[in-house]
Design a protein around this motif. Structure first.
Motif, short mmCIF file in Angstrom:
data_model
loop_
_atom_site.label_atom_id
_atom_site.label_comp_id
_atom_site.label_asym_id
_atom_site.label_seq_id
_atom_site.Cartn_x
_atom_site.Cartn_y
_atom_site.Cartn_z
N ASP A 135 39.94 13.89 21.13
CA ASP A 135 40.09 15.18 21.82
C ASP A 135 41.55 15.60 21.93
O ASP A 135 41.88 16.79 21.78
CB ASP A 135 39.46 15.10 23.21
CG ASP A 135 37.94 15.09 23.16
OD1 ASP A 135 37.39 15.35 22.07
OD2 ASP A 135 37.32 14.84 24.20
N THR A 136 42.44 14.66 22.24
CA THR A 136 43.85 15.03 22.39
C THR A 136 44.43 15.49 21.06
O THR A 136 45.23 16.44 21.03
CB THR A 136 44.67 13.85 22.94
OG1 THR A 136 44.51 12.70 22.10
CG2 THR A 136 44.22 13.49 24.34
N ASP A 159 43.05 19.08 20.45
CA ASP A 159 43.69 20.07 21.31
C ASP A 159 45.12 20.38 20.85
O ASP A 159 45.55 21.54 20.80
CB ASP A 159 43.72 19.58 22.76
CG ASP A 159 42.36 19.65 23.43
OD1 ASP A 159 41.55 20.48 22.99
OD2 ASP A 159 42.11 18.88 24.36
N TRP A 201 48.70 21.94 24.80
CA TRP A 201 49.26 20.71 25.35
C TRP A 201 48.51 20.40 26.64
O TRP A 201 48.72 21.03 27.68
CB TRP A 201 50.75 20.88 25.61
CG TRP A 201 51.42 19.63 26.10
CD1 TRP A 201 51.45 19.16 27.38
CD2 TRP A 201 52.15 18.69 25.32
NE1 TRP A 201 52.15 17.99 27.45
CE2 TRP A 201 52.60 17.67 26.18
CE3 TRP A 201 52.50 18.61 23.96
CZ2 TRP A 201 53.36 16.60 25.75
CZ3 TRP A 201 53.25 17.54 23.52
CH2 TRP A 201 53.67 16.55 24.41
N ARG A 202 47.62 19.41 26.60
CA ARG A 202 46.76 19.09 27.73
C ARG A 202 47.38 17.99 28.58
O ARG A 202 47.05 16.81 28.45
CB ARG A 202 45.38 18.67 27.23
CG ARG A 202 44.56 19.79 26.59
CD ARG A 202 43.89 20.65 27.65
NE ARG A 202 43.06 19.85 28.54
CZ ARG A 202 41.81 19.47 28.26
NH1 ARG A 202 41.25 19.84 27.11
NH2 ARG A 202 41.13 18.75 29.12
N TYR A 210 45.31 15.26 30.61
CA TYR A 210 44.80 13.99 30.10
C TYR A 210 45.49 12.81 30.78
O TYR A 210 45.04 11.67 30.65
CB TYR A 210 44.97 13.90 28.58
CG TYR A 210 43.90 14.64 27.81
CD1 TYR A 210 42.56 14.28 27.91
CD2 TYR A 210 44.23 15.70 26.98
CE1 TYR A 210 41.59 14.96 27.20
CE2 TYR A 210 43.27 16.39 26.27
CZ TYR A 210 41.94 16.02 26.39
OH TYR A 210 40.97 16.69 25.69
#
Length: 352
Positions: A142-143, A146, A152-153, A156
């Motif tokens: 997932d990262t 994204d 930029w999450r 997380y």
């Protein structure tokens, strides 16, 4: 007089690679090697005649095998129809872990010895399993997605979204063969406590590496579970809704073995509910993966297209294993990986 050999390769194990390995294994024995190219993996393998995993066609094989005594291949089919039209064939070597592209019963009736290449991709598959296991445990799928989309999450890094470490974790392996045992050794070296469920494993093989437990115990205790079993009537669908529910909430599930071992709808439900925090899958119930598959949109999953056993080293190793069988055959020595040895016993009895 030269022995006619067909090297039926594909884009992974090329015909020339088979041919080179056979010449090396045969030594001074004179050979007449013909080459045939099949389209896999650019065209997926599938059923050909009555065999389930093959590439090419019966007509191609029948034409190429005329007058041929030995065939080395990876996905070339060996069916009842092919055997009936190729009476000179005596040895069929498939560089697969099992002879899934050969009708073994028909080959035995026609007096054709069938050899395969067990363990050819054990190292590559073990390494790929570890790749998916680590990626799933740390949310890499997932990262990565994204970030590629420009997002930029930072969330997380939230406690509830953080992944888990291998050091100190309990990892359960279902199956402890050539692949599972390699995975266990690496995980143990990384500090994991490894549990194994495999009714066929010898206790001494686990010494200092893993603890043998029941399947229920493994599921209850393991934060990470990885599948390494063969598909049999007993193991088909062995991990379903009840088994996933028995795992600790927020666990990780990995399958680089066979798609038939796992209920993927149950896995998707568990990923959506948070029962599974992550998963890594290289094999699927239908391949290629259909465009509408839930696996393409469910969170927390890392997917690869059945490539765990694919490395350049595997191609050379697989070709060498079957070529060595050809060398033994030409020298009149016992075959090491013959799936129907009764054919050889029958030949010996006839010779006597």
């Amino acid at each position: 007089m030269s022995t006619p050999v067909l090297a039926a390769g594909n884009h992974f194990i090329r015909p020339s690679l088979f041919a080179e390995a056979v010449r090396t294994a045969a030594g001074d024995a004179p050979l007449d090697i013909r080459e045939l190219q099949f389209p896999w993996p650019h065209t997926p393998f599938g059923p050909v005649g009555e065999v389930i995993e093959a590439s090419g066609s019966e007509d191609e094989m029948i034409e190429a095998l005329q007058g041929v005594e030995i065939c080395v291949t990876e996905h070339g089919p060996l069916t009842e129809r092919i055997l009936a039209h190729c009476p000179d064939l005596k040895l069929f070597c498939t560089s697969r872990g099992g002879p899934v592209n050969a009708n073994l019963h028909a080959a035995t009736r026609h007096g054709v010895a069938v050899c395969n290449a067990p363990g050819r991709n054990a190292t590559a598959t073990a390494e790929h399993t570890l790749t998916l296991l680590l990626a799933a445990a740390r949310g890499v799928g997932d990262t990565h997605t994204d970030l590629r989309r420009g997002t930029w999450r930072g969330d997380y890094y939230d406690y509830d979204n953080c992944g888990i470490e291998i050091d100190g974790a309990t990892v359960g392996l279902i199956g402890f063969g050539a692949i599972g045992s390699r995975v266990a050794k690496v995980l143990t070296a990384m500090g994991a406590h490894v549990l194994v469920h495999d009714p066929y494993v010898r206790p001494e093989a686990l010494a200092g590496i893993a603890e043998q437990v029941t399947l229920d115990d493994l599921l209850r205790r393991s934060r990470i579970v990885s599948l390494h079993a063969r598909v049999t009537d007993e193991t088909k669908g062995m991990i379903g809704r009840a088994q996933i529910a028995a795992m600790p909430r927020g666990s990780v599930l990995v399958n680089c073995a066979r798609g038939a071992l796992l209920d993927y709808d149950a896995a998707c439900d568990a990923l959506e509910s948070g029962q599974l925090a992550g998963a890594g899958f290289d094999v699927f119930p239908e391949e290629p993966l259909p465009a509408g598959s839930r696996l393409l949109t469910v969170p927390g999953v890392v997917l690869t297209p059945h490539i765990a056993g694919g490395s350049q080293e595997v191609a050379h190793k697989a070709a060498r294993i079957v070529a060595e069988e050809v060398g033994r055959y030409l020298r009149g020595e016992p075959l090491t990986h013959c799936a129907n040895p009764e054919v050889l016993d029958r030949r010996t009895a006839t010779a006597d």
